[in-house]
Design an enzyme around this catalytic site. Structure first.
Site, PDB file in Angstrom:
ATOM      1  N   PRO A   6       0.827  -1.214   0.000  1.00 19.24           N
ATOM      2  CA  PRO A   6       0.000   0.000   0.000  1.00 19.24           C
ATOM      3  C   PRO A   6       0.860   1.263   0.000  1.00 19.24           C
ATOM      4  CG  PRO A   6      -0.914  -1.591   1.506  1.00 19.24           C
ATOM      5  CD  PRO A   6       0.386  -2.168   1.023  1.00 19.24           C
ATOM      6  N   CYS A   7       0.436   2.242  -0.792  1.00 18.82           N
ATOM      7  CA  CYS A   7       1.266   3.416  -1.027  1.00 18.82           C
ATOM      8  C   CYS A   7       0.983   4.563  -0.073  1.00 18.82           C
ATOM      9  CB  CYS A   7       1.072   3.912  -2.458  1.00 18.82           C
ATOM     10  SG  CYS A   7      -0.600   4.494  -2.810  1.00 18.82           S
ATOM     11  N   GLN A   8      -0.023   4.449   0.832  1.00 16.92           N
ATOM     12  CA  GLN A   8      -0.393   5.600   1.652  1.00 16.92           C
ATOM     13  C   GLN A   8       0.770   6.124   2.493  1.00 16.92           C
ATOM     14  OE1 GLN A   8      -2.140   2.826   1.299  1.00 16.92           O
ATOM     15  NE2 GLN A   8      -4.337   3.173   1.425  1.00 16.92           N
TER      16      GLN A   8
END
Length: 470
Positions: A194-196
């Protein structure tokens, strides 16, 4: 500035002055104010001075505090279908070819011929990465995805793929060893943590536990010892730093090297591989040390302008993806349940009605038709005959970043976003609209994944009998 960010927030709230109104009064961007109040940045001397001057102007502060919202209530209308706009949204020559290409991904995915190479997918989402690899001839034997609703979409489209787990951090070493025995060897591991924790759209916290998820990716690499590994993430990962001040991108590369892999980071834009969308991403390509090939990517298939050396086709456009779909205005629907327009408030339609392609409602000369907050990338139309802007999970929000249809006055439909992401119409999406939007917005475009997979497939044909070192 004499006040800390915390004190500024307390003082602002005491004055009943919103962050947006302080930004308007001082000329300091709201995102800068927010970051300062949260203690994430220091203010420049110019910004500090501007805020001081603004807060000392008691008359202006009082006027802003008393100013009522421009619209007290939301009214909804279905805008008129203007013939000139409907005719402008005509089908392009490239539309049928593009639909044929992405429909072909599903046909190839459903071809269960023998002799396929194998892969497993980590952080699989709704399956965009997996679809591209499956279409190229890989048997995606297993997958890991945290979100239960996204797992349901994945299972609909990959019914024979083994669900290895939900939370990758909960797949302990004993379980992992058991899965290796059950699944057997695999040629490639694919996935994008996940890139958050990395993206500027999140908080970019260096202590965000999601920033360490690639280490769990590496546990799977250690267990399965694939010949290749592909890790995808947002381009802004290249600027993300760790707690020691080093770069996260270097941590990832060094970790793969320590685990016996050659690795290289590539910056790619999906539009250069036939996806009708500006989508900047990074791809790590890792190759096991005993495999006699270097990490590489295929040459671009599409380019802006005429590049005779690359022999690439022109980039596909928003219209190439969507021009055959029914023309819809705000609140209208079609036979396809995923091609249904969100109903937007009348005042928002009014702001955007005369905005030209590529421009925002914030650019309106009439101040009364400018949104009261936001940036000039919000309430912004896309361009019909250019690659679409990056599809994000918020594509259904007309107030989001470049989410306005180029011609109609509304946000994008799910079908439009899926097409722009290169999902074939036959791909099954189930669940809530929010789940579907999240899955599509976070997915690796299947067509980009397909070209990467075909490139790796060519290399695998020459090293199929190579065994992992003990």
């Amino acid at each position: 500035m004499p006040m800390t960010g915390k004190k500024l927030r307390e003082h602002r709230l005491l004055l009943k002055l919103s962050q947006a109104k302080l930004a308007e009064l001082s000329g300091v961007s709201q995102h800068v104010l927010s970051a300062y109040e949260l203690g994430k940045i220091d203010l420049s001397s110019d910004a500090s001075k501007a805020i001081d001057i603004a807060l000392q102007n008691k008359e202006a502060v009082a006027t802003l505090v008393k100013r009522e919202k421009r619209y007290k209530a939301h009214e909804y209308i279905i805008p008129p279908r203007l013939p000139e706009r409907v005719s402008k949204a005509k089908i392009t020559e490239g539309n049928s070819r593009y639909r044929e290409v992405i429909d072909g991904l599903l046909i190839k995915h459903n071809d269960k011929s023998e002799g396929r190479f194998s892969a497993i997918s980590l952080f699989s989402g709704c399956g965009g990465f997996s679809l591209g690899f499956s279409a190229a001839g890989f048997d995606v034997k297993g997958y890991v995805e945290l979100d239960e609703d996204l797992r349901k979409i994945y299972k609909e489209n990959f019914p024979k793929s083994r669900e290895i787990g939900g939370d990758i951090t909960s797949v302990d070493d004993s379980k992992l060893c058991r899965y290796v025995e059950e699944i057997g060897s695999v040629d490639v591991i694919i996935g994008g943590p996940p890139c958050q924790g990395f993206s500027l759209s999140g908080k970019r916290e260096v202590t965000d536990p999601r920033n360490q998820l690639f280490r769990h990716y590496l546990r799977f690499v250690d267990a399965f010892r694939p010949k290749f590994a592909v890790l995808e993430n947002v381009r802004l990962l290249t600027s993300m730093k760790n707690t020691e001040g080093g770069f996260v991108m270097d941590d990832i590369a060094n970790a793969f090297k320590d685990h016996g892999y050659k690795i290289k980071l590539f910056e790619v834009n999906a539009k250069n591989y036939g996806v009708p969308q500006h989508r900047d991403r990074i791809l790590y390509i890792a190759v096991r040390n005993d495999i006699e090939t270097a990490p590489s990517l295929p040459e671009p298939t599409h380019t802006e302008g005429n590049d005779f050396l690359l022999q690439a086709e022109p980039c596909r456009t928003f219209a190439d993806a969507c021009s055959d779909l029914a023309y819809l205005e705000s609140g209208e629907g079609a036979d396809d349940p995923l091609h249904e327009a969100v109903k937007h408030p009348a005042h928002v339609i009014d702001w955007l009605w005369d905005v030209q392609e590529g421009f925002s409602a914030h650019d309106n000369e009439d101040e009364g038709k400018r949104p009261p907050s936001g940036y000039n990338t919000t309430y912004k139309r896309q361009v019909w005959l250019e690659p679409a802007s990056t599809v994000q999970t918020t594509f259904g929000m007309i107030s989001g970043c470049r989410n306005v249809h180029p011609i109609a006055t509304r946000s994008l439909t799910i079908r439009e976003a899926a097409r722009i992401q290169s999902f074939p119409d036959g791909y099954v999406f189930r669940g809530s609209l929010g789940t579907i939007r999240t899955g599509i917005g976070n997915a690796v475009p299947p067509l980009l994944a397909y070209y990467v997979a075909m490139h790796i497939l060519d290399k695998l044909k020459f090293c199929k009998n190579s065994q992992p070192p003990n």
